[in-house]
Scaffold this active site. Structure first.
Site, PDB file in Angstrom:
ATOM      1  N   GLU A  96      71.432 -80.997  71.077  1.00  0.00           N
ATOM      2  CA  GLU A  96      71.465 -79.656  70.482  1.00  0.00           C
ATOM      3  C   GLU A  96      71.675 -78.583  71.554  1.00  0.00           C
ATOM      4  O   GLU A  96      72.393 -77.611  71.344  1.00  0.00           O
ATOM      5  CB  GLU A  96      70.181 -79.384  69.692  1.00  0.00           C
ATOM      6  CG  GLU A  96      70.044 -80.245  68.431  1.00  0.00           C
ATOM      7  CD  GLU A  96      71.146 -79.967  67.404  1.00  0.00           C
ATOM      8  OE1 GLU A  96      71.484 -78.792  67.170  1.00  0.00           O
ATOM      9  OE2 GLU A  96      71.668 -80.945  66.823  1.00  0.00           O
TER      10      GLU A  96
ATOM     11  N   HIS B 174      66.995 -78.822  62.104  1.00  0.00           N
ATOM     12  CA  HIS B 174      68.114 -79.624  62.589  1.00  0.00           C
ATOM     13  C   HIS B 174      68.722 -78.934  63.812  1.00  0.00           C
ATOM     14  O   HIS B 174      68.904 -79.546  64.840  1.00  0.00           O
ATOM     15  CB  HIS B 174      69.152 -79.813  61.483  1.00  0.00           C
ATOM     16  CG  HIS B 174      70.281 -80.726  61.869  1.00  0.00           C
ATOM     17  ND1 HIS B 174      71.285 -81.090  61.007  1.00  0.00           N
ATOM     18  CD2 HIS B 174      70.578 -81.331  63.040  1.00  0.00           C
ATOM     19  CE1 HIS B 174      72.133 -81.902  61.628  1.00  0.00           C
ATOM     20  NE2 HIS B 174      71.735 -82.060  62.859  1.00  0.00           N
TER      21      HIS B 174
ATOM     22  N   HIS C 207      75.137 -76.654  71.328  1.00  0.00           N
ATOM     23  CA  HIS C 207      74.937 -75.352  70.677  1.00  0.00           C
ATOM     24  C   HIS C 207      74.172 -74.341  71.532  1.00  0.00           C
ATOM     25  O   HIS C 207      74.506 -73.167  71.562  1.00  0.00           O
ATOM     26  CB  HIS C 207      74.195 -75.550  69.351  1.00  0.00           C
ATOM     27  CG  HIS C 207      74.795 -76.598  68.479  1.00  0.00           C
ATOM     28  ND1 HIS C 207      76.010 -76.416  67.850  1.00  0.00           N
ATOM     29  CD2 HIS C 207      74.385 -77.847  68.163  1.00  0.00           C
ATOM     30  CE1 HIS C 207      76.306 -77.520  67.157  1.00  0.00           C
ATOM     31  NE2 HIS C 207      75.347 -78.397  67.328  1.00  0.00           N
TER      32      HIS C 207
END
Ligand SMILES: *[C@@H]1O[C@H](CO)[C@@H](O)[C@H](O)[C@H]1NC(C)=O
Ligand SMILES: *[C@@H]1O[C@H](CO)[C@@H](O)[C@H](O)[C@H]1NC(C)=O
Ligand SMILES: *[C@@H]1O[C@H](CO)[C@@H](O)[C@H](O)[C@H]1NC(C)=O
Ligand SMILES: *[C@@H]1O[C@H](CO)[C@@H](O)[C@H](O)[C@H]1NC(C)=O
Ligand SMILES: *[C@@H]1O[C@H](CO)[C@@H](O)[C@H](O)[C@H]1NC(C)=O
Length: 255
Positions: free
Chosen positions: A117, A68, A121
């Site tokens: 993502e 994920h 992040h």
């Protein structure tokens, strides 16, 4: 110590304490400093459960745990000018499609999930030299995935998707024994009329030196991670140790 001195000393202590308290509180708000993070959460999700949570076009989810994301705690969206560029990871694409697929949008342009993502992040993780490019960030995540080998661990322990239920404590103990650290395990709570929760996500925690650590220590404080748990209408939360646990092999209740 004279009384006056003692008074200042106590006052000083009081303001120091107050100050720390304010600082840790503002972590939760916004403008989080990109270097403020301490730990990486490496999240694997179970595609069948992810599909169950969503009304989206999710067909034939892989029957293995996929990535994920690799998420610094306490930091998000650290550099909005550092744009995702799929060309930078062109050498990784076949691994990315296999280990880090966009489970929910398998028929659409798959780079959106990776872009998300990276933006949220990766730009924060990039304060570490070993993660300071898109190629390094995604490449290292794939390397960690292969190193952790969650699918292999579960298989060896005989924990397979099944129509019968598992005990959450048994799953947790298996993983803790195997890895020597406690991961964070998340489930979909039982739906109305159901007795079992459904396992959906397993997160391993790493230090900035990329050593495995317990996810449990010092978990409180920041609620930043909550943002990741919500997908569609239903939400993952930390599994309940006492509820029977479903590890589904096919999508049911497909809306
Ligand atoms: C943000 O990313 C841009 C583009 O890669 C880079 O030039 C800049 O130095 C980065 N800023 C910070 C604060 O890291
Ligand atoms: C994307 O990355 C490639 C390879 O590094 C580079 O040649 C290209 O200019 C980049 N594209 C953009 C829009 O930055
Ligand atoms: C996917 O998205 C990227 C960037 O948004 C674009 O360059 C590319 O053409 C798209 N690919 C497909 C198959 O639509
Ligand atoms: C992790 O937690 C386990 C049990 O909860 C404990 O025995 C172990 O010492 C912890 N390890 C680290 C590195 O903190
Ligand atoms: C776990 O589930 C049991 C049974 O439904 C419930 O009584 C308990 O409060 C739950 N524990 C937590 C921490 O939610």
């Amino acid at each position: 110590m004279k009384p006056a001195k003692l008074h200042y000393w106590i006052l000083g202590w009081f303001f120091t304490a107050l100050c720390c308290w304010c600082t840790s509180d503002t972590f939760i708000q916004s403008d989080i400093h990109p270097h403020a993070w301490k730990k990486l959460y490496f999240a694997h999700h179970w595609p069948v459960t992810v599909c169950k949570m969503n009304a989206n076009d999710c067909h034939d989810p892989p029957e293995y745990w996929t990535i994920h994301g690799l998420w610094p705690d306490r930091a998000e969206d650290c550099n909005r000018t550092w744009h995702f560029n799929v060309t930078e990871i062109k050498d990784l694409l076949s691994d990315m499609r296999h280990y880090w697929p966009d489970v929910l949008h398998s028929s659409l342009n798959r780079t959106q999930f990776w872009k998300h993502e990276w933006d949220k992040h990766g730009t924060c993780a990039a304060t570490l030299e070993v993660l300071n490019s898109q190629k390094k960030y995604f490449g290292k995540a794939i390397e960690l995935y292969q190193h952790v080998d969650l699918n292999g661990c579960l298989l060896k322990a005989g924990i397979k998707p099944s129509s019968s239920y598992y005990k959450m404590t048994a799953i947790k103990e298996t993983l803790t024994r195997f890895y020597g650290v406690t991961p964070k395990i998340q489930c979909l709570p039982p739906e109305e009329g159901e007795e079992a929760q459904t396992i959906g996500q397993i997160e391993f925690c790493f230090t900035k030196e990329l050593q495995l650590v317990n996810c449990t220590a010092r978990e409180g404080g920041s609620n930043v991670m909550h943002a990741h748990l919500k997908l569609g209408t239903s939400e993952l939360s930390v599994c309940n140790d006492t509820l029977p646990t479903y590890y589904p092999s096919e999508v049911q209740n497909h809306k």
